[in-house]
Design an enzyme around this catalytic site. Structure first.
Site, PDB file in Angstrom:
ATOM      1  N   CYS A   1      27.049  36.377  50.379  1.00  0.00           N
ATOM      2  CA  CYS A   1      25.712  36.447  50.862  1.00  0.00           C
ATOM      3  C   CYS A   1      24.966  35.208  51.450  1.00  0.00           C
ATOM      4  CB  CYS A   1      24.943  37.033  49.825  1.00  0.00           C
ATOM      5  SG  CYS A   1      25.678  38.633  49.590  1.00  0.00           S
TER       6      CYS A   1
ATOM      7  N   ARG B   1      22.792  39.907  55.388  1.00  0.00           N
ATOM      8  CA  ARG B   1      23.962  39.862  54.798  1.00  0.00           C
ATOM      9  C   ARG B   1      24.421  40.697  53.646  1.00  0.00           C
ATOM     10  NH1 ARG B   1      26.221  34.750  56.984  1.00  0.00           N
ATOM     11  NH2 ARG B   1      27.487  34.316  55.267  1.00  0.00           N
TER      12      ARG B   1
ATOM     13  N   TRP C   1      25.428  38.778  46.190  1.00  0.00           N
ATOM     14  CA  TRP C   1      26.216  39.891  45.973  1.00  0.00           C
ATOM     15  C   TRP C   1      27.224  39.998  44.904  1.00  0.00           C
ATOM     16  CZ3 TRP C   1      30.734  42.356  47.533  1.00  0.00           C
ATOM     17  CH2 TRP C   1      30.590  43.797  47.996  1.00  0.00           C
TER      18      TRP C   1
ATOM     19  N   ASN D   1      28.272  30.870  46.903  1.00  0.00           N
ATOM     20  CA  ASN D   1      29.003  31.989  47.466  1.00  0.00           C
ATOM     21  C   ASN D   1      30.365  32.147  47.416  1.00  0.00           C
ATOM     22  OD1 ASN D   1      26.511  32.632  50.407  1.00  0.00           O
ATOM     23  ND2 ASN D   1      26.454  33.412  48.235  1.00  0.00           N
ATOM     24  N   GLY D   2      30.897  33.240  47.129  1.00  0.00           N
ATOM     25  CA  GLY D   2      32.467  33.491  47.065  1.00  0.00           C
ATOM     26  C   GLY D   2      32.872  33.859  45.695  1.00  0.00           C
TER      27      GLY D   2
ATOM     28  N   GLU E   1      34.763  55.874  64.497  1.00  0.00           N
ATOM     29  CA  GLU E   1      33.640  54.921  64.721  1.00  0.00           C
ATOM     30  C   GLU E   1      32.157  55.704  64.442  1.00  0.00           C
ATOM     31  OE1 GLU E   1      33.303  52.040  64.166  1.00  0.00           O
ATOM     32  OE2 GLU E   1      30.992  51.412  64.743  1.00  0.00           O
TER      33      GLU E   1
ATOM     34  N   LYS F   1      29.721  55.079  61.306  1.00  0.00           N
ATOM     35  CA  LYS F   1      28.361  54.676  61.229  1.00  0.00           C
ATOM     36  C   LYS F   1      27.517  55.797  60.468  1.00  0.00           C
ATOM     37  CE  LYS F   1      28.685  52.090  63.310  1.00  0.00           C
ATOM     38  NZ  LYS F   1      29.046  50.818  62.627  1.00  0.00           N
TER      39      LYS F   1
ATOM     40  N   GLU G   1      27.729  55.204  56.803  1.00  0.00           N
ATOM     41  CA  GLU G   1      27.398  53.818  56.405  1.00  0.00           C
ATOM     42  C   GLU G   1      26.205  53.680  56.180  1.00  0.00           C
ATOM     43  OE1 GLU G   1      29.693  50.187  58.273  1.00  0.00           O
ATOM     44  OE2 GLU G   1      28.817  51.547  59.812  1.00  0.00           O
TER      45      GLU G   1
ATOM     46  N   HIS H   1      45.248  72.688  60.579  1.00  0.00           N
ATOM     47  CA  HIS H   1      46.339  72.107  59.709  1.00  0.00           C
ATOM     48  C   HIS H   1      45.672  71.696  58.176  1.00  0.00           C
ATOM     49  CE1 HIS H   1      49.335  72.480  62.654  1.00  0.00           C
ATOM     50  NE2 HIS H   1      48.480  72.055  63.340  1.00  0.00           N
TER      51      HIS H   1
ATOM     52  N   LYS I   1      27.111  42.285  55.353  1.00  0.00           N
ATOM     53  CA  LYS I   1      27.430  42.024  56.742  1.00  0.00           C
ATOM     54  C   LYS I   1      28.955  41.362  57.034  1.00  0.00           C
ATOM     55  CE  LYS I   1      26.449  42.087  60.975  1.00  0.00           C
ATOM     56  NZ  LYS I   1      26.708  43.559  61.434  1.00  0.00           N
TER      57      LYS I   1
HETATM   58  N1  GLU Z   1      31.004  35.244  42.488  1.00  0.00           N
HETATM   59  C1  GLU Z   1      29.515  35.118  42.495  1.00  0.00           C
HETATM   60  C2  GLU Z   1      28.884  35.927  41.842  1.00  0.00           C
HETATM   61  O1  GLU Z   1      29.188  36.922  41.279  1.00  0.00           O
HETATM   62  C3  GLU Z   1      28.941  34.781  43.646  1.00  0.00           C
HETATM   63  C4  GLU Z   1      28.828  36.038  44.437  1.00  0.00           C
HETATM   64  C5  GLU Z   1      28.257  35.825  46.020  1.00  0.00           C
HETATM   65  O2  GLU Z   1      28.667  35.474  46.805  1.00  0.00           O
HETATM   66  O3  GLU Z   1      26.781  36.301  46.120  1.00  0.00           O
HETATM   67  O4  GLU Z   1      27.766  35.697  41.097  1.00  0.00           O
END
Ligand code: GLU
Length: 598
Positions: A2, A27, A75, A99-100, A471, A475, A478, A494, A593
């Site tokens: 995010c 995001r 996120w 983030n990650g 697509e 859409k 989503e 079928h 995103k």
């Molecule tokens: N892995 C982290 C968490 O769960 C960061 C998640 C994120 O990228 O927002 O807090």
């Protein structure tokens, strides 16, 4: 995954940071938080839900003297959505946003016996790890020592107690610096700080930035010097401009994007030499996720139809499969990676795999500061401008437009079409903006009213319409959360026809003249089972009045771009349905995103 924002300057850090954080809302996120330096102390405030909630909480404090801070939209990947797990995390003398995903955080935790943790996150472990290496003076060394032990992806914004500087580092997830006189920003992407500056520097993996009155970048403890770049994206481009939703604005922007793409890739009836010549290869692999994969199917469809022979063919792969399957690579293979953000984790990993095999790679990307744009051998810019709505519209448009040009160029180079034919086709590309406008001006509300309460909606089509169905159906689900699937019209009997009962909406796409009669027969079959039939067709395919309850007709154009007009209609229909269902159109639940996790 995010958003990260950091600021150090002379302004009220809280106000600047919140305005930047809002620009990253697209995001997707579930909670947010901020840490500011207040009289040499760090104050952390977090909240679950929207940034408005955080802002409300912040209004209880007087933070007007704070000029440095970090913030985060989360996120959740590790641990529930709650305040404890929201960032920033504070352990010992270190405060951090992340983030990650840290893959070895359990292993890391074992090294941190002296620490107790308040959250379930991998991020809090990074915080403790940095603290464990921090001697009170050498911040860069502490960060370097810590990241050398991490496996996974991270973008970090870091503050240290008793220090008025801001630090950032990243690996496999983006982090950029915004540069302005007297102030420096840290953010996940440039749209965060476009309201303040257009000058930026992209950090490379494991470069550490130290932001004081000036900023310094280090790699392996040694200074690195990087050039400041300039973007002409404007804040207006990144904002709603009077539209009710970003999605609607972005659908409308397709008019302008088609003009931009035309002037970038076509000059005086010739293809720009920037457009890769596919005829130099024997196999083309297209790789993408979600809508980007759907867009690449358009290229495959036309290559199969016009260019395939024993020495030349095309494959399309979902990136999360491509990277885990065996492929034969040699100099005759070209791999084309399609990604709006240029950071999609599986697509990026596939690109890296192909680069390590030494084959030619191309990235069709929108964000030119992205990792894919920098790592692919060739880049085809999508020119779509910042796409904020989580569900792509203009991004898909631009990707399939470029895919169609790649095929046309191939056909021209291999003499499947001559100059005269090419010019005739390109005339239609020129008319695309006005045709999109005509499609946008149609009535979708009436059709939306007929279907917005339904639980299931089916899309059907043949030929290229199957790919457009993928697509269109994506859409709808989503943004409206209606269950939707798509089928080759011939497949209906079928199995899927068992799902059709009274008033089940069946949206039939009709742009393939050669098979339209067959599709029409399939529509009658669905109608006979009580299906509520909606047709979206090109002008020249005639149908009986009684065939469909609702009939949306788009202008006739060349087959290479006919699907784009059909898609604009599908996008607007999904939009109106989601609006009637009062969905959070720009930020659909559970979606993000830029999918930078696998
Ligand atoms: N892995 C982290 C968490 O769960 C960061 C998640 C994120 O990228 O927002 O807090």
């Amino acid at each position: 995954m995010c958003g990260i924002v950091g600021y150090r300057g002379k302004k009220n850090a809280k106000d600047v940071i919140i305005s930047c954080l809002r620009m990253l809302e697209y995001r997707g996120y579930d909670s947010s938080g901020i840490a500011v330096i207040e009289n040499k102390k760090i104050r952390v405030i977090k909240s679950v839900g929207r940034i408005d909630e955080l802002d409300k909480k912040l209004s209880r404090y007087d933070l007007s003297s704070c000029t440095c801070g970090i913030a985060h939209t989360r996120w959740a990947t590790h641990g529930k959505v709650n305040e404890e797990n929201a960032h920033p995390h504070h352990v010992g003398r270190v405060t951090l946003v992340h983030n990650g995903v840290i893959e070895n955080y359990k292993e890391v935790e074992k090294k941190l016996k002296d620490y107790t943790f308040k959250s379930e996150t991998d991020s809090e472990r990074i915080c403790a790890l940095i603290d464990s290496f921090y001697d009170g003076n050498n911040e860069i060394e502490a960060i370097n020592n810590a990241i050398s032990l991490l496996k996974g992806s991270y973008a970090l914004g870091i503050l240290f107690d008793g220090n008025d500087k801001l630090y950032g580092v990243k690996k496999d997830t983006p982090l950029v610096l915004g540069i302005n006189t007297g102030e420096t920003f840290l953010a996940s992407d440039i749209s965060a700080f476009l309201g303040y500056t257009n000058e930026y520097i992209v950090l490379d993996d494991n470069e550490i930035v130290e932001i004081g009155d000036n900023f310094n970048i280090y790699y392996n403890n040694k200074p690195v010097y990087k050039t400041i770049e300039y973007t002409d994206y404007s804040i207006e481009e990144a904002m709603k401009n009077g539209y009710e939703h970003y999605m609607l604005k972005e659908i409308n922007e397709q008019i302008d994007i088609s003009r931009k793409l035309y002037s970038k890739y076509i000059h005086d009836g010739e293809f720009s030499d920037k457009l890769i010549d596919l005829s130099k290869y024997k196999r083309i692999d297209f790789i993408g996720c979600g809508s980007a994969y759907n867009a690449s199917l358009i290229a495959k469809y036309f290559i199969d139809k016009y260019c395939t022979n024993v020495n030349f063919y095309c494959n399309c792969y979902i990136a999360s499969e491509y990277r885990y399957t065996n492929h034969y690579f040699d100099k005759d293979v070209l791999a084309v990676f399609v990604s709006q953000s240029g950071e999609t984790a599986d697509t990026l990993a596939s690109l890296r795999m192909c680069n390590s095999e030494g084959i030619d790679t191309v990235a069709i990307v929108n964000v030119l500061t992205s990792t894919m744009a920098r790592e692919a051998k060739y880049v085809l810019p999508m020119l779509a401008g910042p796409e904020i709505c989580v569900a792509t519209t203009k991004g898909y448009f631009s990707q399939s437009y470029i895919c169609s040009l790649l095929v046309l160029n191939l056909m021209y180079k291999t003499k499947k079409i001559d100059k005269e034919k090419l010019l005739e086709i390109l005339e239609e590309y020129k008319k695309l903006p006005e045709n999109i406008e005509k499609v946008i001006n149609k009535d979708y509300k009436t059709v939306a009213k007929a279907i917005y309460k339904c639980e299931d909606v089916y899309y059907i089509g043949r030929g290229i319409d199957i790919y457009s169905s993928y697509e269109g159906s994506l859409k709808l689900k989503e943004i409206s959360y209606i269950h939707s699937e798509c089928f080759g019209a011939g497949e209906l009997k079928h199995g899927p026809i068992a799902l059709i009962s009274k008033d089940t909406p069946v949206i039939a796409l009709l742009s393939e003249f050669a098979v339209s009669e067959k599709t029409i027969s399939n529509i009658y079959e669905a109608k006979a089972r009580g299906g509520l039939i909606i047709t979206i067709r090109k002008e020249s395919i005639n149908i009986d009045k009684d065939l469909s309850k609702h009939d949306i007709v788009v202008p006739l154009t060349n087959e290479f771009i006919q699907n784009l007009l059909i898609m604009v209609a599908c996008q607007l229909l999904s939009y109106e349905v989601a609006k009637l269902r009062k969905c959070d159109i720009d930020k659909p639940r559970n979606l993000s995103k830029s999918v930078t996790v696998e």
